[in-house]
Scaffold this motif. Structure first.
Motif, PDB file in Angstrom:
ATOM      1  N   GLY A 161      -1.730   6.278   0.060  1.00 55.13           N
ATOM      2  CA  GLY A 161      -1.102   7.585  -0.029  1.00 55.13           C
ATOM      3  C   GLY A 161      -0.663   8.076   1.343  1.00 55.13           C
ATOM      4  O   GLY A 161       0.432   8.627   1.516  1.00 55.13           O
ATOM      5  N   TYR A 162      -1.506   7.822   2.305  1.00 57.36           N
ATOM      6  CA  TYR A 162      -1.220   8.249   3.662  1.00 57.36           C
ATOM      7  C   TYR A 162       0.024   7.538   4.221  1.00 57.36           C
ATOM      8  O   TYR A 162       0.962   8.174   4.710  1.00 57.36           O
ATOM      9  N   LEU A 163       0.002   6.197   4.086  1.00 55.71           N
ATOM     10  CA  LEU A 163       1.153   5.430   4.586  1.00 55.71           C
ATOM     11  C   LEU A 163       2.440   5.902   3.918  1.00 55.71           C
ATOM     12  O   LEU A 163       3.461   6.109   4.571  1.00 55.71           O
ATOM     13  N   ALA A 164       2.346   6.091   2.605  1.00 52.34           N
ATOM     14  CA  ALA A 164       3.547   6.498   1.874  1.00 52.34           C
ATOM     15  C   ALA A 164       4.045   7.840   2.374  1.00 52.34           C
ATOM     16  O   ALA A 164       5.244   8.032   2.590  1.00 52.34           O
ATOM     17  N   ALA A 165       3.111   8.774   2.564  1.00 54.14           N
ATOM     18  CA  ALA A 165       3.534  10.116   2.969  1.00 54.14           C
ATOM     19  C   ALA A 165       4.225  10.059   4.334  1.00 54.14           C
ATOM     20  O   ALA A 165       5.242  10.722   4.550  1.00 54.14           O
ATOM     21  N   VAL A 166       3.675   9.258   5.234  1.00 53.93           N
ATOM     22  CA  VAL A 166       4.304   9.155   6.556  1.00 53.93           C
ATOM     23  C   VAL A 166       5.709   8.570   6.443  1.00 53.93           C
ATOM     24  O   VAL A 166       6.679   9.096   6.998  1.00 53.93           O
ATOM     25  N   TYR A 167       5.824   7.471   5.667  1.00 56.10           N
ATOM     26  CA  TYR A 167       7.142   6.844   5.522  1.00 56.10           C
ATOM     27  C   TYR A 167       8.134   7.806   4.871  1.00 56.10           C
ATOM     28  O   TYR A 167       9.284   7.902   5.263  1.00 56.10           O
ATOM     29  N   LEU A 168       7.634   8.499   3.842  1.00 54.82           N
ATOM     30  CA  LEU A 168       8.547   9.356   3.085  1.00 54.82           C
ATOM     31  C   LEU A 168       8.982  10.546   3.915  1.00 54.82           C
ATOM     32  O   LEU A 168      10.122  11.022   3.799  1.00 54.82           O
TER      33      LEU A 168
ATOM     34  N   ARG B  26       4.849  15.877   5.152  1.00 52.18           N
ATOM     35  CA  ARG B  26       4.024  15.999   6.351  1.00 52.18           C
ATOM     36  C   ARG B  26       2.649  16.551   5.960  1.00 52.18           C
ATOM     37  O   ARG B  26       1.608  16.016   6.354  1.00 52.18           O
ATOM     38  N   ALA B  27       2.661  17.575   5.140  1.00 51.63           N
ATOM     39  CA  ALA B  27       1.385  18.152   4.702  1.00 51.63           C
ATOM     40  C   ALA B  27       0.563  17.112   3.940  1.00 51.63           C
ATOM     41  O   ALA B  27      -0.644  16.954   4.157  1.00 51.63           O
ATOM     42  N   ARG B  28       1.249  16.385   3.062  1.00 49.25           N
ATOM     43  CA  ARG B  28       0.521  15.372   2.301  1.00 49.25           C
ATOM     44  C   ARG B  28      -0.038  14.286   3.219  1.00 49.25           C
ATOM     45  O   ARG B  28      -1.137  13.786   2.992  1.00 49.25           O
ATOM     46  N   ALA B  29       0.715  13.924   4.230  1.00 43.78           N
ATOM     47  CA  ALA B  29       0.242  12.890   5.148  1.00 43.78           C
ATOM     48  C   ALA B  29      -1.025  13.370   5.846  1.00 43.78           C
ATOM     49  O   ALA B  29      -1.998  12.614   5.986  1.00 43.78           O
TER      50      ALA B  29
ATOM     51  N   GLY C 216       0.832  -1.199   0.000  1.00 50.19           N
ATOM     52  CA  GLY C 216       0.000   0.000   0.000  1.00 50.19           C
ATOM     53  C   GLY C 216       0.865   1.246   0.000  1.00 50.19           C
ATOM     54  O   GLY C 216       0.604   2.204  -0.729  1.00 50.19           O
ATOM     55  N   ALA C 217       1.912   1.216   0.805  1.00 44.65           N
ATOM     56  CA  ALA C 217       2.804   2.374   0.847  1.00 44.65           C
ATOM     57  C   ALA C 217       3.519   2.552  -0.487  1.00 44.65           C
ATOM     58  O   ALA C 217       3.738   3.679  -0.937  1.00 44.65           O
ATOM     59  N   ASP C 218       3.868   1.451  -1.141  1.00 48.83           N
ATOM     60  CA  ASP C 218       4.499   1.575  -2.463  1.00 48.83           C
ATOM     61  C   ASP C 218       3.537   2.213  -3.468  1.00 48.83           C
ATOM     62  O   ASP C 218       3.919   3.068  -4.260  1.00 48.83           O
ATOM     63  N   PHE C 219       2.272   1.745  -3.427  1.00 49.30           N
ATOM     64  CA  PHE C 219       1.285   2.345  -4.325  1.00 49.30           C
ATOM     65  C   PHE C 219       1.169   3.834  -4.036  1.00 49.30           C
ATOM     66  O   PHE C 219       1.070   4.666  -4.934  1.00 49.30           O
ATOM     67  N   GLY C 220       1.153   4.152  -2.752  1.00 52.74           N
ATOM     68  CA  GLY C 220       1.033   5.557  -2.364  1.00 52.74           C
ATOM     69  C   GLY C 220       2.180   6.388  -2.916  1.00 52.74           C
ATOM     70  O   GLY C 220       1.979   7.511  -3.386  1.00 52.74           O
ATOM     71  N   ALA C 221       3.388   5.805  -2.884  1.00 52.65           N
ATOM     72  CA  ALA C 221       4.520   6.547  -3.429  1.00 52.65           C
ATOM     73  C   ALA C 221       4.270   6.853  -4.897  1.00 52.65           C
ATOM     74  O   ALA C 221       4.618   7.934  -5.394  1.00 52.65           O
ATOM     75  N   GLY C 222       3.646   5.911  -5.600  1.00 50.99           N
ATOM     76  CA  GLY C 222       3.291   6.148  -6.994  1.00 50.99           C
ATOM     77  C   GLY C 222       2.303   7.295  -7.115  1.00 50.99           C
ATOM     78  O   GLY C 222       2.421   8.154  -7.982  1.00 50.99           O
ATOM     79  N   LEU C 223       1.329   7.296  -6.225  1.00 48.45           N
ATOM     80  CA  LEU C 223       0.337   8.373  -6.224  1.00 48.45           C
ATOM     81  C   LEU C 223       1.023   9.730  -6.087  1.00 48.45           C
ATOM     82  O   LEU C 223       0.698  10.677  -6.799  1.00 48.45           O
ATOM     83  N   TRP C 224       1.995   9.810  -5.198  1.00 44.51           N
ATOM     84  CA  TRP C 224       2.658  11.107  -4.975  1.00 44.51           C
ATOM     85  C   TRP C 224       3.510  11.517  -6.156  1.00 44.51           C
ATOM     86  O   TRP C 224       3.706  12.713  -6.370  1.00 44.51           O
ATOM     87  N   THR C 225       4.010  10.571  -6.929  1.00 47.75           N
ATOM     88  CA  THR C 225       4.740  11.022  -8.119  1.00 47.75           C
ATOM     89  C   THR C 225       3.770  11.697  -9.091  1.00 47.75           C
ATOM     90  O   THR C 225       4.147  12.595  -9.827  1.00 47.75           O
ATOM     91  N   LEU C 226       2.499  11.251  -9.055  1.00 44.64           N
ATOM     92  CA  LEU C 226       1.515  11.893  -9.941  1.00 44.64           C
ATOM     93  C   LEU C 226       1.130  13.266  -9.409  1.00 44.64           C
ATOM     94  O   LEU C 226       1.014  14.233 -10.162  1.00 44.64           O
ATOM     95  N   LEU C 227       0.918  13.347  -8.116  1.00 43.50           N
ATOM     96  CA  LEU C 227       0.410  14.594  -7.540  1.00 43.50           C
ATOM     97  C   LEU C 227       1.514  15.575  -7.197  1.00 43.50           C
ATOM     98  O   LEU C 227       1.275  16.553  -6.499  1.00 43.50           O
ATOM     99  N   ALA C 228       2.719  15.299  -7.685  1.00 36.95           N
ATOM    100  CA  ALA C 228       3.807  16.210  -7.354  1.00 36.95           C
ATOM    101  C   ALA C 228       3.688  17.509  -8.115  1.00 36.95           C
ATOM    102  O   ALA C 228       4.372  18.476  -7.798  1.00 36.95           O
TER     103      ALA C 228
END
Ligand code: HDD
Ligand code: HEM
Ligand code: HEM
Lengths: 450, 405
Positions: free
Chosen positions: B174-181, B198-201, B21-33
């Motif tokens: 997305g949430y998990l990814a943002a926290v990890y990142l 942090r804001a994204r999380a 899930g966190a990996d998918f989230g990281a993908g999401l953030w590359t889109l929403l960057a």
């Protein structure tokens, strides 16, 4: 518990699926995409580790450079192997729910074990490839060993499933249902499994070895013959060349197992219409429903090869009704292509081994390198033809003699849409991989004192 | 016994949701960057690299769930895959596209074609969890009857509960990814990135919470049985745990305690999975309990033995990987010069003759035995000889003098 399943099992029989043929094509396509990658999963780690081991032994930086560059390709191919394999796991359920529902409890264990070996492989391949320059040399080398072991075990477990489909055992049929499943003995005490595994294992080295050799052989033809390329070519070509001649012997073993356990498949491989004593072998030609037309017949050879007795009786296709016969010409063509290519590859390998051992050098002829460039793709053709022989030769059964493919297929509609989508996706994937490998080959070779 | 494999499946599902899930989230953030600016470039770069070494291992959890399910509960598996063919196929396509674009992207640094591949990666990172979420929703809301494609091919997964769970899956990732990142960014000492994530999380955490709440409300109309389970006994406890952990995570992120936030985010997600299981228990599919769906005793035993045996190998390996990964040993920046060669060892010549003899002997024995012997121990010995012959010949061919052309 199993009694309950038996009661529920009735809901899963006999669905009239208009697109059974497309479903089979879709399964075949996905397998044909996956299987060449698997060869790299089995053989490439061993080749990379060999190079790193040479570096550790001799301190020759060239081997380190080689191992390092190859390991990057290995990781990328592994990633593609992972996703194409995942598609296969989905497809087993999406296309053949009847098969999974009725027999999942008998053969599923093989895939469960496979799952663990992939886990191990995925973990250590990451440590290995990302660990260059970050781990000390010996721990780094050791991190690669589980990758090699897991690659072999993974294929062993899947092939145990295929062996079971071809020669099912380890359960009882009761009212058209499988009960009393004993998965361990079904998968691993199965006489049909070992030849498939060993034959596939050798095939993996043949395919990976020749394919890796292709770019270097191409470079040789273009005059790029520095020490790095010579070494790379030697390692890759040797991996294939020691396997290819022995593959002929193992193929003979495979044929004898087929003769014993799946006589109808054997008859299809050879296009033998009537049960015959002292049966001849036909090369080329076309099976017209009765016999092979236009083929070259070699008297008694089939009996000799299949049973090691020139007068042995070989069962013909006519012993089973037409609806129980596989599509003979497909199987026959695939089989003959595999054997033909196998002979050529064995010959090429023997030439190489002879020159290398006798004259302590690589062959010089341009024709040799042209042949190696061809041998790469041809070995993939042989690989896929071999699987077509096994899988189409098993038809119309999905579980040999027990469940028909048409009983296993899904009742869901839309198979052609899925098939079309998958073709597009795989074409894109193939393009992507080709481009990726091209990029890898363009990365300049770092300095390695030589 | 019949429920033990289900425990494995749920544990695998929780691990997959948290890790992949966190990996998918990281993908999401590359889109929403967003586009263009350097900061956003950094976000994308970071989101991609931080997940590098572990994604394959994370992905295998899904395989694990599938294979245990089809071995231990074959009829349920066949029913689910045939009725839910559409979302499962979509997820499968998403997985190929994602894996392939991931493999390609690493090589694309700055090359033409990077953008489209980036988008493909991001979109497939959304498609896959969404599709898998709708599958979960379909099972949870009792829309998968027993039988070969016996349920509706469309409404089984295109319904309010499924859609909300699909949305929840994307948002939670997305949430998990943002926290990890954010935690990673701190490790790399990058204040700005830490701030951005942090804001994204906080935003995605809020979204995940909203989806979860909406899901609960919708379920009361759309899937009353599920709702009843989620609001009583164990189900209710788990929902409460998840809610508390979720809110705690938001607070921790707010206070920039990312390490702890990682842990509590994991608890929140795992509790949802557990809550779902408890809400359904003992129902698996309508009219089919877990007990009824289970395979025979020897199969169940085999699965338990296989998983236990596998765990002995797997757990230490996973610990090793995550230790190296979290300590940053595998980071691109951690490279040190470990390539100093050991002093060359003089190549041995003496053994060569003996090796040649060995290769020849194993060839003759191996070929002879495999051609002539009946299957059995002798035959196995012959095959082993062939392997030995291949290995020895390989050693002979590759270690000779330089391969002068
Ligand atoms: C590079 C690959 C390659 C090469 C050169 C050969 N094969 Fe092969 N063959 C395979 C790759 C393969 C395979 C793809 O790996 C198969 C499919 C299933 C299996 O177990 O191995 C196979 C299957 C297969 C089967 C069917 C086994 C079954 O249905 O269980 C037979 C009878 C042979 N082979 C025989 C031969 C012979 C006599 C060869 C001699 C030249 C040969 N093969 C070369
Ligand atoms: C129906 C057939 C098959 C299914 C369902 C299947 C499934 C899979 C899956 C899910 C993966 C990815 C594992 C991961 O996530 O790491 C994979 C990879 C792999 N498969 Fe298959 N597979 C099938 C056929 C085969 C065959 C025929 C072989 C060997 C002969 C094989 C050997 C491997 C290997 C060695 C890998 C590791 C990946 C690599 O190194 O490229 N598989 N397979
Ligand atoms: C070892 C793992 C493998 C397993 C478990 C496996 C399983 C299956 C299954 C379930 C089917 C569909 C049912 C059927 O048509 O009978 C099938 C069909 C098929 N498979 Fe395999 N397979 C394996 C390896 C392969 C490989 C590597 C190939 C390579 C090309 C292959 C080629 C085919 C073909 C051509 C068909 C379609 C047969 C037809 O419809 O005539 N198989 N296999």
């Amino acid at each position: 518990m199993s009694a309950t399943i038996a009661a529920l099992g009735g809901v899963f029989t006999s669905i009239d699926q208009e697109y059974l043929f497309e479903a089979r094509q879709m399964q075949a396509l996905s397998l044909a995409v996956h299987i060449p990658l698997v060869c790299f999963g089995i053989a490439f780690p061993a080749m990379v580790l060999f190079c790193e081991w040479r570096y550790l032994r001799t301190g020759d930086m060239l081997f380190r450079t080689l191992a390092r560059r190859w390991s990057k390709v290995m990781l990328a191919l592994f990633a593609i192997g992972v996703v194409t394999g995942t598609i296969l796991s989905f497809e087993l359920g999406l296309l053949w729910p009847g098969f999974m529902a009725d027999f999942g409890d008998v053969f599923g264990l093989g895939f469960t074990l496979e799952g663990f070996s992939f886990f191990t492989e995925a973990i250590f391949i990451a440590i290995y490839v990302y660990g260059w320059d970050r781990l000390r040399p010996l721990p780094h080398f050791l991190a690669g060993i589980p990758v090699a072991i897991a690659g072999v075990l993974g294929s062993l477990f899947v092939i145990s499933v295929n062996g079971w489909m071809n020669h099912p055992a380890g359960f009882r049929m009761q009212d058209g249902r499988a009960v009393d499943a004993h998965p361990w003995s079904a998968l691993f005490a199965n006489g049909y499994f070992w030849h498939e595994f060993v034959h596939m294992y050798f095939a993996a080295f043949i395919v990976a070895g020749f394919l890796v050799a292709v770019p270097y052989a191409w470079g040789f033809l273009r005059g790029r013959r520095d020490r790095y390329r010579r070494t790379a070519l030697t390692v890759a070509l040797s991996a294939a060349a020691v396997a290819a001649p022995l593959q002929v012997i193992i193929g003979d073993w495979a044929a004898r197992e087929v003769a014993q356990h799946q006589p109808v498949k054997l008859a299809a491989l050879e296009g033998l219409g009537q049960t015959t004593r002292g049966a001849p072998e036909h090369l080329l030609g076309w099976y017209d429903g009765q016999e092979v037309d236009y083929g070259i017949a070699i008297p008694r050879l089939l009996s000799l090869l299949a049973f090691h007795d020139p007068n042995a009786t070989v069962q013909g296709l006519n012993t089973v009704p037409v609806e129980d016969q596989p599509p003979v010409n497909v199987v026959r063509l695939a089989f003959q292509s595999m054997v033909g290519i196998g002979m050529l590859l064995a010959l090429l390998s023997l030439i190489y081994l002879y020159v290398r051992l006798r004259h302590k050098r690589l062959p010089r002829s341009r024709w040799f390198f042209r042949a190696v460039v061809l041998a790469g793709p041809l070995s993939v053709v042989a690989l896929i033809c071999g699987w077509i022989t096994t899988e189409v030769g098993r038809q119309p059964w999905i579980v040999y003699g027990i469940m028909r493919t048409s009983q296993a297929v899904t009742g869901a509609s839309g198979i052609p849409i899925g098939y079309g989508t998958l073709i597009v996706v795989y074409l894109g994937l193939a393009g992507g991989v080709a481009w990726l490998l091209h990029r890898f080959s363009r990365v300049p070779i770092e300095d390695h004192d030589g | 016994m019949a429920e033990i494999p289900m425990v494995f499946i749920l544990a695998g599902l929780a691990a997959y949701t948290v890790l992949a899930g966190a990996d998918f989230g990281a993908g999401l953030w590359t889109l929403l960057a967003g586009r263009g600016e350097a900061g956003h470039q950094a976000i994308r770069h970071h989101a991609r690299h931080a997940m590098g070494p572990v994604w394959e291992a994370n992905h295998v959890w899904l395989i694990f769930v599938l294979v245990v399910c089809w071995t231990a509960y074959p009829v349920a598996f066949g029913s689910i895959t045939s009725t839910l063919a559409v979302p499962l196929f979509a997820a499968a396509v998403g997985i190929i596209l994602r894996g392939a674009s991931y493999a390609l992207r690493g090589q694309l640094e700055g090359a033409a074609g990077e953008r489209p591949i980036e988008y493909l990666f991001a979109l497939s990172s959304i498609l896959t969890p969404f599709a898998l979420g709708t599958v979960a929703g379909a099972i949870a809301s009792g829309r998968v009857p027993v039988g070969n494609a016996a349920g509706d091919l469309v409404t089984s997964w295109l319904n309010p509960t499924s859609l909300l769970i699909g949305g929840l899956a994307v948002a939670a990732g997305g949430y998990l990814a943002a926290v990890y990142l954010a935690a990673d960014a701190r490790r790399f000492g990058s204040r700005r990135l830490e701030h951005d994530f942090r804001a994204r999380a906080l935003v995605s955490g809020g979204c995940a919470g909203a989806f979860a709440l909406a899901g609960l409300i919708v379920a009361s109309y759309d899937a009353p049985l599920l709702f009843a389970g989620l609001t009583s006994d164990g189900g209710a406890v788990m929902v409460a745990v998840s809610g508390v952990a979720g809110i705690a995570t938001l607070l921790l992120v707010w206070r920039e305690r990312f390490g702890l936030a990682r842990a509590s985010a994991t608890v929140a997600v795992a509790a949802i999975v557990a809550g779902w299981a408890m809400a359904q228990r003992p129902r698996f599919l309508p009219g089919l309990t877990v007990e009824q769906a289970a395979a025979g005793p020897s199969t169940l035993l085999a699965v338990v033995v296989a998983v236990a045996g596998g765990a002995i190998v797997l757990v230490p390996s996973l610990v090793l990987l995550f230790r190296l990964f979290l300590r940053g040993t595998l980071d691109p920046s951690a490279a040190t010069d470990t390539g100093t060669p050991s002093p060359p060892v003089a190549a041995r010549r003496a053994g060569r003759r003996r090796l040649e003899g060995f290769a020849l002997a194993t060839l003759l024995i191996g070929a002879g035995v495999t051609l002539l012997a009946e299957p059995g121990w002798l035959f196995a010995l012959g095959v082993i000889c062939l392997f030995a012959c291949a290995a020895t010949t390989f050693a002979l061919v590759t270690t000779g003098p330089d391969q002068q052309a």
